[in-house]
Write a protein that holds these residues in place. Structure first.
Motif, mmCIF file in Angstrom:
data_model
loop_
_atom_site.group_PDB
_atom_site.id
_atom_site.type_symbol
_atom_site.label_atom_id
_atom_site.label_comp_id
_atom_site.label_asym_id
_atom_site.label_seq_id
_atom_site.Cartn_x
_atom_site.Cartn_y
_atom_site.Cartn_z
ATOM 1 N N ASP A 84 14.989 11.262 1.241
ATOM 2 C CA ASP A 84 14.222 10.474 0.273
ATOM 3 C C ASP A 84 13.517 9.293 0.933
ATOM 4 O OD1 ASP A 84 15.059 12.155 -1.714
ATOM 5 O OD2 ASP A 84 16.326 10.702 -2.758
ATOM 6 N N ASN A 85 12.229 9.171 0.656
ATOM 7 C CA ASN A 85 11.440 8.001 1.039
ATOM 8 C C ASN A 85 11.282 7.153 -0.218
ATOM 9 O OD1 ASN A 85 9.391 6.146 1.452
ATOM 10 N ND2 ASN A 85 8.015 7.571 2.486
ATOM 11 N N ASP A 86 11.952 6.015 -0.250
ATOM 12 C CA ASP A 86 11.968 5.182 -1.445
ATOM 13 C C ASP A 86 10.697 4.364 -1.637
ATOM 14 O OD1 ASP A 86 12.589 3.679 0.831
ATOM 15 O OD2 ASP A 86 13.765 2.213 -0.302
ATOM 16 N N LYS A 87 9.792 4.408 -0.660
ATOM 17 C CA LYS A 87 8.559 3.628 -0.755
ATOM 18 C C LYS A 87 7.324 4.529 -0.644
ATOM 19 C CE LYS A 87 10.692 -0.498 1.255
ATOM 20 N NZ LYS A 87 10.840 -1.209 -0.037
ATOM 21 N N ALA A 88 7.468 5.781 -1.013
ATOM 22 C CA ALA A 88 6.402 6.772 -0.799
ATOM 23 C C ALA A 88 5.106 6.403 -1.498
ATOM 24 C CB ALA A 88 6.875 8.146 -1.259
ATOM 25 N N GLU A 89 5.195 5.728 -2.634
ATOM 26 C CA GLU A 89 3.985 5.390 -3.383
ATOM 27 C C GLU A 89 3.488 3.979 -3.071
ATOM 28 O OE1 GLU A 89 3.649 6.929 -7.462
ATOM 29 O OE2 GLU A 89 5.735 7.582 -7.227
ATOM 30 N N GLU A 90 4.185 3.296 -2.181
ATOM 31 C CA GLU A 90 3.788 1.929 -1.846
ATOM 32 C C GLU A 90 3.323 1.814 -0.398
ATOM 33 O OE1 GLU A 90 7.076 -0.787 -2.883
ATOM 34 O OE2 GLU A 90 7.940 0.935 -3.928
ATOM 35 N N TRP A 91 4.005 2.495 0.508
ATOM 36 C CA TRP A 91 3.748 2.345 1.935
ATOM 37 C C TRP A 91 3.209 3.632 2.530
ATOM 38 C CZ3 TRP A 91 8.368 -0.765 4.434
ATOM 39 C CH2 TRP A 91 8.449 -2.028 3.813
ATOM 40 N N ASN A 92 2.596 3.523 3.702
ATOM 41 C CA ASN A 92 2.007 4.684 4.366
ATOM 42 C C ASN A 92 3.075 5.424 5.188
ATOM 43 O OD1 ASN A 92 0.042 6.515 5.296
ATOM 44 N ND2 ASN A 92 -1.494 4.902 5.490
ATOM 45 N N ASN A 93 2.621 6.441 5.963
ATOM 46 C CA ASN A 93 3.597 7.368 6.516
ATOM 47 C C ASN A 93 4.284 6.934 7.819
ATOM 48 O OD1 ASN A 93 1.611 7.924 8.413
ATOM 49 N ND2 ASN A 93 1.148 9.963 7.603
ATOM 50 N N ALA A 94 3.956 5.761 8.366
ATOM 51 C CA ALA A 94 4.771 5.245 9.468
ATOM 52 C C ALA A 94 6.202 5.042 8.972
ATOM 53 C CB ALA A 94 4.199 3.944 10.020
ATOM 54 N N TYR A 95 6.323 4.519 7.768
ATOM 55 C CA TYR A 95 7.650 4.337 7.167
ATOM 56 C C TYR A 95 8.284 5.687 6.832
ATOM 57 C CZ TYR A 95 11.319 2.869 3.940
ATOM 58 O OH TYR A 95 12.535 2.686 3.320
ATOM 59 N N SER A 96 7.466 6.622 6.385
ATOM 60 C CA SER A 96 7.979 7.937 6.008
ATOM 61 C C SER A 96 8.638 8.637 7.197
ATOM 62 C CB SER A 96 6.835 8.797 5.457
ATOM 63 O OG SER A 96 7.323 9.858 4.667
ATOM 64 N N LEU A 97 7.995 8.596 8.354
ATOM 65 C CA LEU A 97 8.592 9.214 9.534
ATOM 66 C C LEU A 97 9.833 8.439 9.978
ATOM 67 C CD1 LEU A 97 8.640 11.358 11.704
ATOM 68 C CD2 LEU A 97 6.899 10.079 12.971
ATOM 69 N N TRP A 98 9.811 7.118 9.853
ATOM 70 C CA TRP A 98 10.976 6.308 10.205
ATOM 71 C C TRP A 98 12.176 6.690 9.344
ATOM 72 C CZ3 TRP A 98 13.834 2.451 7.615
ATOM 73 C CH2 TRP A 98 14.678 1.686 8.432
ATOM 74 N N CYS A 99 11.938 7.090 8.109
ATOM 75 C CA CYS A 99 13.035 7.516 7.229
ATOM 76 C C CYS A 99 13.805 8.702 7.832
ATOM 77 C CB CYS A 99 12.500 7.898 5.852
ATOM 78 S SG CYS A 99 11.952 6.496 4.844
ATOM 79 N N ALA A 100 13.141 9.460 8.697
ATOM 80 C CA ALA A 100 13.771 10.629 9.326
ATOM 81 C C ALA A 100 14.307 10.311 10.715
ATOM 82 C CB ALA A 100 12.762 11.772 9.398
ATOM 83 N N ARG A 101 14.566 9.034 11.004
ATOM 84 C CA ARG A 101 14.931 8.620 12.359
ATOM 85 C C ARG A 101 16.208 9.291 12.858
ATOM 86 N NH1 ARG A 101 15.669 5.068 8.541
ATOM 87 N NH2 ARG A 101 17.562 3.805 8.322
ATOM 88 N N GLU A 102 17.164 9.570 11.972
ATOM 89 C CA GLU A 102 18.388 10.244 12.408
ATOM 90 C C GLU A 102 18.106 11.700 12.774
ATOM 91 O OE1 GLU A 102 21.330 8.822 13.048
ATOM 92 O OE2 GLU A 102 20.255 6.959 12.627
ATOM 93 N N VAL A 103 17.215 12.329 12.049
ATOM 94 C CA VAL A 103 16.836 13.712 12.332
ATOM 95 C C VAL A 103 16.126 13.819 13.680
ATOM 96 C CG1 VAL A 103 15.301 15.579 11.577
ATOM 97 C CG2 VAL A 103 16.735 14.409 9.914
ATOM 98 N N LEU A 104 15.334 12.817 14.024
ATOM 99 C CA LEU A 104 14.598 12.834 15.290
ATOM 100 C C LEU A 104 15.539 12.993 16.480
ATOM 101 C CD1 LEU A 104 12.011 9.933 14.713
ATOM 102 C CD2 LEU A 104 11.612 12.397 14.508
#
Length: 249
Positions: A84-104
């Motif tokens: 889940d990206n809790d800021k999907a409608e507020e912030w751009n996708n730099a944050y979205s990819l950071w949300c997956a930092r453990e998966v990286l």
């Protein structure tokens, strides 16, 4: 290595589809029934190159992805993790990819949730692994470029020097198509660069995070994909092209 799809964006230029769906679930089958979507095509590509797991970053209309999770797992033989990206409608996708930092940390093939492309792109990236390469971008060096494309300048032996939409198309080596291979060894450095990027400006792209890495002296490499048909779906004209291309794969 697992698959990773960024599918949190709203895609407002694709209304009315995106009134109820995230962009990654907009139908790209010719009949527009939803039998085939960008997410379907991407997961099929992951499965075709031997991946058995994938993560999907969700946000806008995420309930539509959750509703299809079991079906997608069964269809493509992939274990799916939704992030889940809790800021999907507020912030751009730099944050979205950071949300997956453990998966990286597992190593990923990252694909944007709006890029229709053939499995040859994933195959090209996998073939380019080795020799110390930690991040490899899929690069279209054939297409004529304009202002909207995510353009890349490379230098021999140094990889990416600049990645941004804001450059003269004539100076670019090619266009980044929205698919990247990220080795586990790059995970920590990339996560830190992404965090610095969205903290500087939450409207920035994850490609700005790549530029941050380059500025820090980290080498990002590219793999030319050749003359293949692909499209980033941002609007209804792109969607029409996507449906034509999806028929080929």
């Amino acid at each position: 290595m697992i698959g990773l799809v960024l599918a949190a964006g709203a895609g407002r230029r694709l209304r009315p589809y995106t009134d109820t769906l995230p962009k990654a679930l907009v139908p790209v089958d010719p009949a527009g029934t939803g039998e085939k979507t960008v997410l379907d095509l991407t997961l099929a590509n992951f499965a075709a190159v031997g991946l058995t797991e994938a993560a999907v970053v969700v946000g806008y209309r995420k309930e539509a992805v959750y509703a299809r999770q079991a079906e997608l797992e069964a269809t493509y033989g992939l274990k799916l993790t939704l992030i889940d990206n809790d800021k999907a409608e507020e912030w751009n996708n730099a944050y979205s990819l950071w949300c997956a930092r453990e998966v990286l940390k597992q190593g990923v093939i990252l694909a944007n949730g709006d890029t229709v492309h053939p499995v040859s792109v994933e195959e090209t990236l996998l073939a380019a692994r080795g020799e110390g390469r930690r991040i490899i971008l899929a690069l279209d060096t054939v297409k004529d470029l304009a202002d909207e494309e995510m353009k890349v300048i490379t230098a021999d032996g140094q990889g990416v020097r600049r990645i941004t939409k804001l450059m003269d198309p004539a100076t670019a080596t090619g266009e980044y198509i929205g698919v990247t291979l990220i080795e586990p060894e790059a995970a920590e450095a990339l996560a830190d660069a992404l965090k610095a990027t969205f903290e500087r400006d939450p409207d920035l792209y994850y490609e700005d995070g790549y530029q941050e890495l380059v500025n820090r002296g980290f080498q990002i490499d590219v793999a030319p994909i050749g003359d293949v048909k692909w499209v980033e779906i941002d609007n209804h004209d792109d969607l029409a092209k996507g449906r034509e291309i999806a028929c080929l794969y």
